[in-house]
Design an enzyme around this catalytic site. Structure first.
Site, PDB file in Angstrom:
ATOM      1  N   HIS A  80       0.814  -1.218   0.000  1.00  0.00           N
ATOM      2  CA  HIS A  80       0.000   0.000   0.000  1.00  0.00           C
ATOM      3  C   HIS A  80       0.849   1.270   0.000  1.00  0.00           C
ATOM      4  CE1 HIS A  80       0.459  -0.272   4.509  1.00  0.00           C
ATOM      5  NE2 HIS A  80       0.532   1.033   4.368  1.00  0.00           N
ATOM      6  N   ASP A 110       0.209  -7.729   1.420  1.00  0.00           N
ATOM      7  CA  ASP A 110       0.616  -6.323   1.549  1.00  0.00           C
ATOM      8  C   ASP A 110       2.139  -6.183   1.571  1.00  0.00           C
ATOM      9  OD1 ASP A 110       0.359  -3.610   1.661  1.00  0.00           O
ATOM     10  OD2 ASP A 110      -0.209  -3.503   3.769  1.00  0.00           O
ATOM     11  N   SER A 202       4.928   2.449   7.833  1.00  0.00           N
ATOM     12  CA  SER A 202       4.564   1.302   7.007  1.00  0.00           C
ATOM     13  C   SER A 202       5.729   0.846   6.143  1.00  0.00           C
ATOM     14  CB  SER A 202       3.378   1.650   6.110  1.00  0.00           C
ATOM     15  OG  SER A 202       2.187   1.630   6.829  1.00  0.00           O
TER      16      SER A 202
END
Length: 378
Positions: A80, A110, A202
């Protein structure tokens, strides 16, 4: 990223920047309404730098973290973080800045694999940036982690480079449903930690403090819960990284059912709650029960029904819903999968052809976005 486990060096988080032509909202869901998902970050800076083309065109920027896993310049980050990106830049801790290419991406797990573009000229200095002496991270074994071990999350939250937060492993093998991402059931289990993770973390490493080895990739938090963050186990990542680095598509089986682990006590409680809503009662049995069968799904076409109790999938006995989800996730796409179920005290076998989850999930998110837009107009 072959040979990533043999890299030596301290765990470091490299900052990733992306440019694209789509608007990203504050929680990094790229326009998704966030339904049935945890909060996911790609850490957009509050004041992005101006576009370098001086054309006045509005260019959206995003930011995340990543780790270099071998000397060839392969980088791991979250899918993402780079989703929808047309250009990706990598800023190393020593100040070097490179362009990078997306080699492969798995939006279910992911994880994305990038590769630094070698010998590129830095436009700001006019000098060639050599891909040498890269700070390669050392990877650990996430299967050996235990609850209570100290870990540190490294990243660039809010643009604050190489920020470290420390905490402990709060839990292991957290399924996506518990995390708040039920769409990914069976794909993986998460490491839970209370090390603070914020926008920009992230894709960065979760590091075992004692050994200095990376044991996870920081990914998301649980919505409305402070001090509850989640990371993808590094062993799961390394299981697909070679295929991703070669640009291969990672498939995940999809049947189109909701399953739960049922027992007689829970069945009686549920029957009591829905006494006025449905005349059909949940069988008071123990095992994996199908709660719902989706329309136009492989399960519907194969003949699976609500309240079927699944006993075996592809020749493997299943006793819990999590076990069933794992078997389905690993099933071969398009090939008949034998499923044994108990229906009204009779054992029957149905044949179901799993589909790939990724396009199904993409379609689901597009439909959610359309519903959200229509609701906003009303």
């Amino acid at each position: 990223a072959k040979g990533g486990r043999n890299g030596q060096g301290k765990a470091k988080s490299e900052k990733l920047e992306k440019k694209n032509g789509q608007q990203l909202n504050g929680n990094g869901n790229n326009g998704d309404d966030g339904e049935d998902r945890g909060d996911i970050f790609d850490g957009i800076p509050e004041a992005p730098p101006p576009p370098d083309n001086h054309s006045g065109q509005n260019i959206d920027f995003g930011q995340g973290s990543g780790i270099i896993v071998n000397s060839e310049g392969y980088i791991l980050t979250n899918a993402h973080v780079v989703e929808g990106a047309t250009r990706v830049y990598v800023l190393l801790t020593d100040g070097r800045r490179f362009s990078a290419e997306i080699q492969g991406s798995d939006d279910i797990v992911d994880i994305a694999v990038l590769k630094i573009i070698p010998d590129e000229t830095d436009k700001s200095t006019g000098r060639k940036q050599m891909v040498a002496n890269l700070p390669v991270a050392q990877l650990g074994n996430s299967d050996q982690m235990e609850v209570g071990q100290f870990v540190t999350a490294i990243g660039s939250p809010g643009g604050l480079d190489n920020t470290c937060t420390i905490g402990i492993v709060s839990g292991l093998k957290r399924c996506p449903k518990v995390v708040g991402i039920p769409d990914k059931l069976g794909a993986l289990d998460y490491i839970q930690t209370d090390a603070a993770i914020n926008q920009g973390n992230s894709g960065g490493p979760l590091v075992d403090v004692e050994s200095g080895n990376i044991v996870g990739i920081n990914t998301c938090i649980r919505a409305n819960m402070e001090g509850t963050s989640f990371a993808i186990p590094i062993n799961k990542v390394m299981g697909i990284v070679d295929d991703l680095s070669e640009g291969k598509h990672i498939t995940h089986g999809y049947l189109g059912v909701h399953m739960s682990t049922m027992n007689p006590t829970l069945a009686r409680y549920c029957n009591k709650l829905q006494l006025q809503q449905s005349s059909r009662k949940i069988p008071e049995k123990e095992g994996v029960m199908i709660e719902k069968v989706f329309r136009n799904s492989p399960a519907k076409e194969g003949g699976l029904k609500k309240f079927d109790f699944v006993t075996e999938i592809g020749g493997q006995r299943v006793e819990k819903a999590d076990d069933a989800h794992v078997v389905i996730d690993r099933a071969t796409i398009g090939e008949e999968l034998s499923i044994k179920v108990m229906r009204d005290d009779t054992e029957i076998t149905v044949q179901v052809k799993p589909e790939d989850l990724s396009p199904r999930l993409k379609q689901l998110r597009e439909e959610r976005l359309k519903r959200k837009k229509l609701k906003a107009k009303d």
